[in-house]
Design a protein around this motif. Structure first.
Motif, mmCIF file in Angstrom:
data_model
loop_
_atom_site.group_PDB
_atom_site.id
_atom_site.type_symbol
_atom_site.label_atom_id
_atom_site.label_comp_id
_atom_site.label_asym_id
_atom_site.label_seq_id
_atom_site.Cartn_x
_atom_site.Cartn_y
_atom_site.Cartn_z
ATOM 1 N N GLU A 39 0.822 -1.205 0.000
ATOM 2 C CA GLU A 39 0.000 0.000 0.000
ATOM 3 C C GLU A 39 0.858 1.259 0.000
ATOM 4 N N LEU A 40 1.910 1.279 0.814
ATOM 5 C CA LEU A 40 2.762 2.465 0.866
ATOM 6 C C LEU A 40 3.524 2.648 -0.445
ATOM 7 N N ALA A 41 3.917 1.543 -1.071
ATOM 8 C CA ALA A 41 4.562 1.637 -2.386
ATOM 9 C C ALA A 41 3.590 2.226 -3.414
ATOM 10 N N PHE A 42 2.324 1.842 -3.319
ATOM 11 C CA PHE A 42 1.292 2.379 -4.206
ATOM 12 C C PHE A 42 1.159 3.889 -4.018
ATOM 13 N N PHE A 43 1.112 4.338 -2.766
ATOM 14 C CA PHE A 43 0.987 5.780 -2.505
ATOM 15 C C PHE A 43 2.247 6.529 -2.926
ATOM 16 N N ASP A 44 3.405 5.908 -2.762
ATOM 17 C CA ASP A 44 4.662 6.524 -3.184
ATOM 18 C C ASP A 44 4.660 6.752 -4.694
#
Length: 458
Positions: A277-282
Motif C-alpha cells: 500500500e505504501l509503495a502504491f501511494f509513493d
C-alpha cells in the motif's frame, strides 16, 4: 468447496490445485478465445487474474461475469502467471453471485477525487481507497499495540458530555426537544431536554482521561470526536477519530518523548506491514513517501521554542498571507515552512503564548506562556497537540473564571487538583491527519469513509 481468500494463494503452495475463490470484478477484457477478469476480495491490494477458456463458457453466460462490479464465485486451478512470482486461476466453473451493469460508476477511466467523494458507498472499491482503508485499519492496530505493550490502559470516555473541553464553543448540541415556539428561554429549553440541561458531542476525551490517569497512572482513549468548526479546509472535518494518552507523574519533556516514540513505532509498523500500500501511494500520490517515512523512523525530531520559531519565520524572506507576530497562532503556511523548508523533518514547537492555548495547560513561570507543544510534520502541519496540565488548583480556577467558563461544568475537574494533585501530561493525535501523513493523501475527506464537513452530510 470452501472458498479461499485470494491473498493466501500468493505463496505458490496452491499451484496445480483446485480452489474456490470469491470476489468483485475490478477490470476485465475479452478476446476471441479467452477472457480475463481481475478479481479482488478485499484481502489484499493486488487483484487476482481469472482466465476463462471460452470453450468452457458461452458468451451469454460469460458476459455478465465480466461486467465491472459484478461479484463472482470461481472454481479453478491455480497456475503460475506470466510475471515472476505471480499466480492466476484457470476457471473451470463460475457463478454470478451479484450482477452489475453499465450504470456502475467505476468504469475503466480515471476518476477525480471530487467525483469519488460523491459516491462514498462505492469509492472504497477503487485501488486508492482500498489502500487507504487498509492502512487505516493497520494504523489503528499499531496505535493500540504501542500503548498496550507500554503498559497503558485503554479507557472509553463518553461521547455525550456536558462540558466543552477546549472552551471554544464548537460543540454539536445533543437534544430530544424539537422546534417549539412556546419555549421562551434557553433555560426553559434545557429543562425540557433529556438530561434536564445542555449536552453535546465530545470535542475531546481529555478531561475524563485525566480522571482515569489519576487512578490508573497511564491511560489512553481512542474514539470519535466532534467539532462544529466552520472550516472548509483540506485538514478539517466535523467528525474525526482521536488518540489521547494521559500520563500521571509526567512533565512536558516526558510527554514529548512518549509522543516521539509512538510516532516512530507506528510508522515502523506500517513500513513492515503495509509495504504494498505504501509503495502504491509513493508511486501515485507522493513521490518520496517511503524515504520520508524511513527518515522519520531513523532521525531525531527537531525542537524549537515558539518565540524562536516566530523569529525564524520573520527572517525567512517569505511573504506569508497571515501575519507573523509573537502572540498569534501559527497558521498552516507557517507550519509548512518550518517543517518542509527549514527543518525538513518533524518539529516540536514548545512554549506557546498562554492566551492562544486552552485553559487547562500548565502556566510557565514567566506568566505569559504555557508548557504546551505542537508536533508539526512535513506536508500536513500540526499532527499532535500536547501539553503538561495545570496541576495547581488556584491557577486553574482563576483561568476558568477569567475565561468566563461555567464553573459547575468543571467542578469534578477542579476536584482532581484538590485531592492528590500530581504533575501530569497528555496529547491528542488526530487519526485522519496521521493517515494523511503516512499515505500522502492531501484531503482529510479522502481518509474517512463518510466525511462530515460543513454543509455535507451524505
Amino acid at each position: 468447496m470452501e472458498h479461499i481468500e485470494l491473498h493466501k494463494l500468493r505463496s505458490g503452495e496452491h499451484i496445480g490445485k483446485k480452489v474456490a475463490v470469491c470476489g468483485w470484478v475490478r477490470t476485465s477484457r475479452d478476446s476471441k478465445n479467452v477472457a480475463f477478469a481481475e478479481l479482488n476480495d478485499g484481502s489484499e491490494l493486488n487483484h487476482m487474474q481469472i482466465v476463462f477458456d471460452k470453450a468452457k463458457f458461452d458468451d451469454k453466460t460469460l458476459a455478465p461475469m465480466l461486467a465491472l462490479g459484478s461479484a463472482l464465485r470461481v472454481v479453478g486451478t491455480v497456475e503460475k502467471g506470466m510475471k515472476d512470482e505471480s499466480v492466476e486461476i484457470l476457471a473451470e466453473s463460475a457463478e454470478l453471485l451479484g450482477g452489475s451493469d453499465v450504470s456502475y460508476p467505476l468504469q475503466k477511466k480515471r476518476h477525480t477525487m471530487e467525483f469519488l467523494r460523491t459516491i462514498p458507498h462505492l469509492r472504497v472499491r477503487t485501488n486508492t481507497f482500498n489502500a487507504v482503508f487498509r492502512v487505516r485499519s493497520e494504523l489503528s492496530y499499531a496505535i493500540h499495540e504501542f500503548f498496550h505493550k507500554n503498559g497503558y490502559y485503554y479507557v472509553h470516555s463518553p461521547i455525550i458530555t456536558g462540558s466543552d473541553c477546549e472552551g471554544a464553543g464548537e460543540v454539536f448540541k445533543v437534544t430530544t426537544v424539537g422546534y417549539d415556539p412556546s419555549i421562551k428561554s434557553e433555560e426553559e429549553y434545557n429543562k425540557k431536554d433529556f438530561f434536564g440541561r445542555s449536552a453535546g458531542l465530545t470535542v475531546s476525551g481529555q478531561l475524563e482521561g485525566e480522571v482515569m490517569a489519576t487512578a490508573l497512572g497511564k491511560i489512553y482513549t481512542f474514539g470519535p470526536t466532534f467539532r462544529a468548526e466552520n472550516s472548509n479546509t483540506p485538514r478539517h472535518a466535523a467528525e474525526f477519530w482521536q488518540v489521547e494518552p494521559e500520563v500521571a507523574f509526567a512533565d512536558i519533556d516526558d510527554i514529548i518523548g512518549i509522543a516521539t516514540d509512538m510516532i516512530k513505532s507506528i510508522i515502523a509498523h506500517l513500513l513492515e506491514h503495509c509495504a504494498p500500500e505504501l509503495a502504491f501511494f509513493d508511486e501515485r500520490f507522493e513521490h518520496g513517501l517511503l524515504a520520508k517515512l524511513r527518515h522519520v523512523v531513523d532521525s531525531d525530531f527537531a525542537r524549537i521554542d515558539y518565540a524562536d520559531a516566530i523569529e525564524v519565520l520573520k527572517k525567512s524572506g517569505k511573504q506569508f498571507v497571515y501575519p507573523v507576530e509573537w502572540g498569534l497562532d501559527l497558521q498552516t503556511e507557517h507550519e509548512r515552512y518550518l517543517t518542509d523548508e527549514y527543518f525538513k523533518k518533524p518539529v516540536f514547537v514548545v512554549n506557546y503564548p498562554r492566551k492562544i492555548k486552552s485553559f487547562y495547560m500548565k502556566q510557565n513561570p514567566d506568566g505569559k506562556t504555557v508548557a504546551a507543544t505542537d508536533l508539526l510534520v512535513p506536508g500536513v502541519g500540526e499532527i499532535i497537540g500536547c501539553s503538561e496540565r495545570e496541576a495547581d488548583y488556584d491557577k486553574l480556577l482563576k483561568e476558568i473564571t477569567d475565561r468566563g467558563m461555567k464553573l459547575s461544568d468543571y467542578a469534578d475537574y477542579l476536584d482532581l487538583r484538590k485531592f492528590g494533585s500530581v504533575p501530569h501530561s497528555g496529547f491528542g493525535l488526530g487519526l485522519e491527519r496521521m493517515l494523511m501523513y503516512v499515505t500522502g493523501m492531501a484531503n482529510i475527506r479522502d481518509v474517512i469513509e463518510y466525511p462530515r464537513t460543513k454543509d455535507d452530510l451524505k
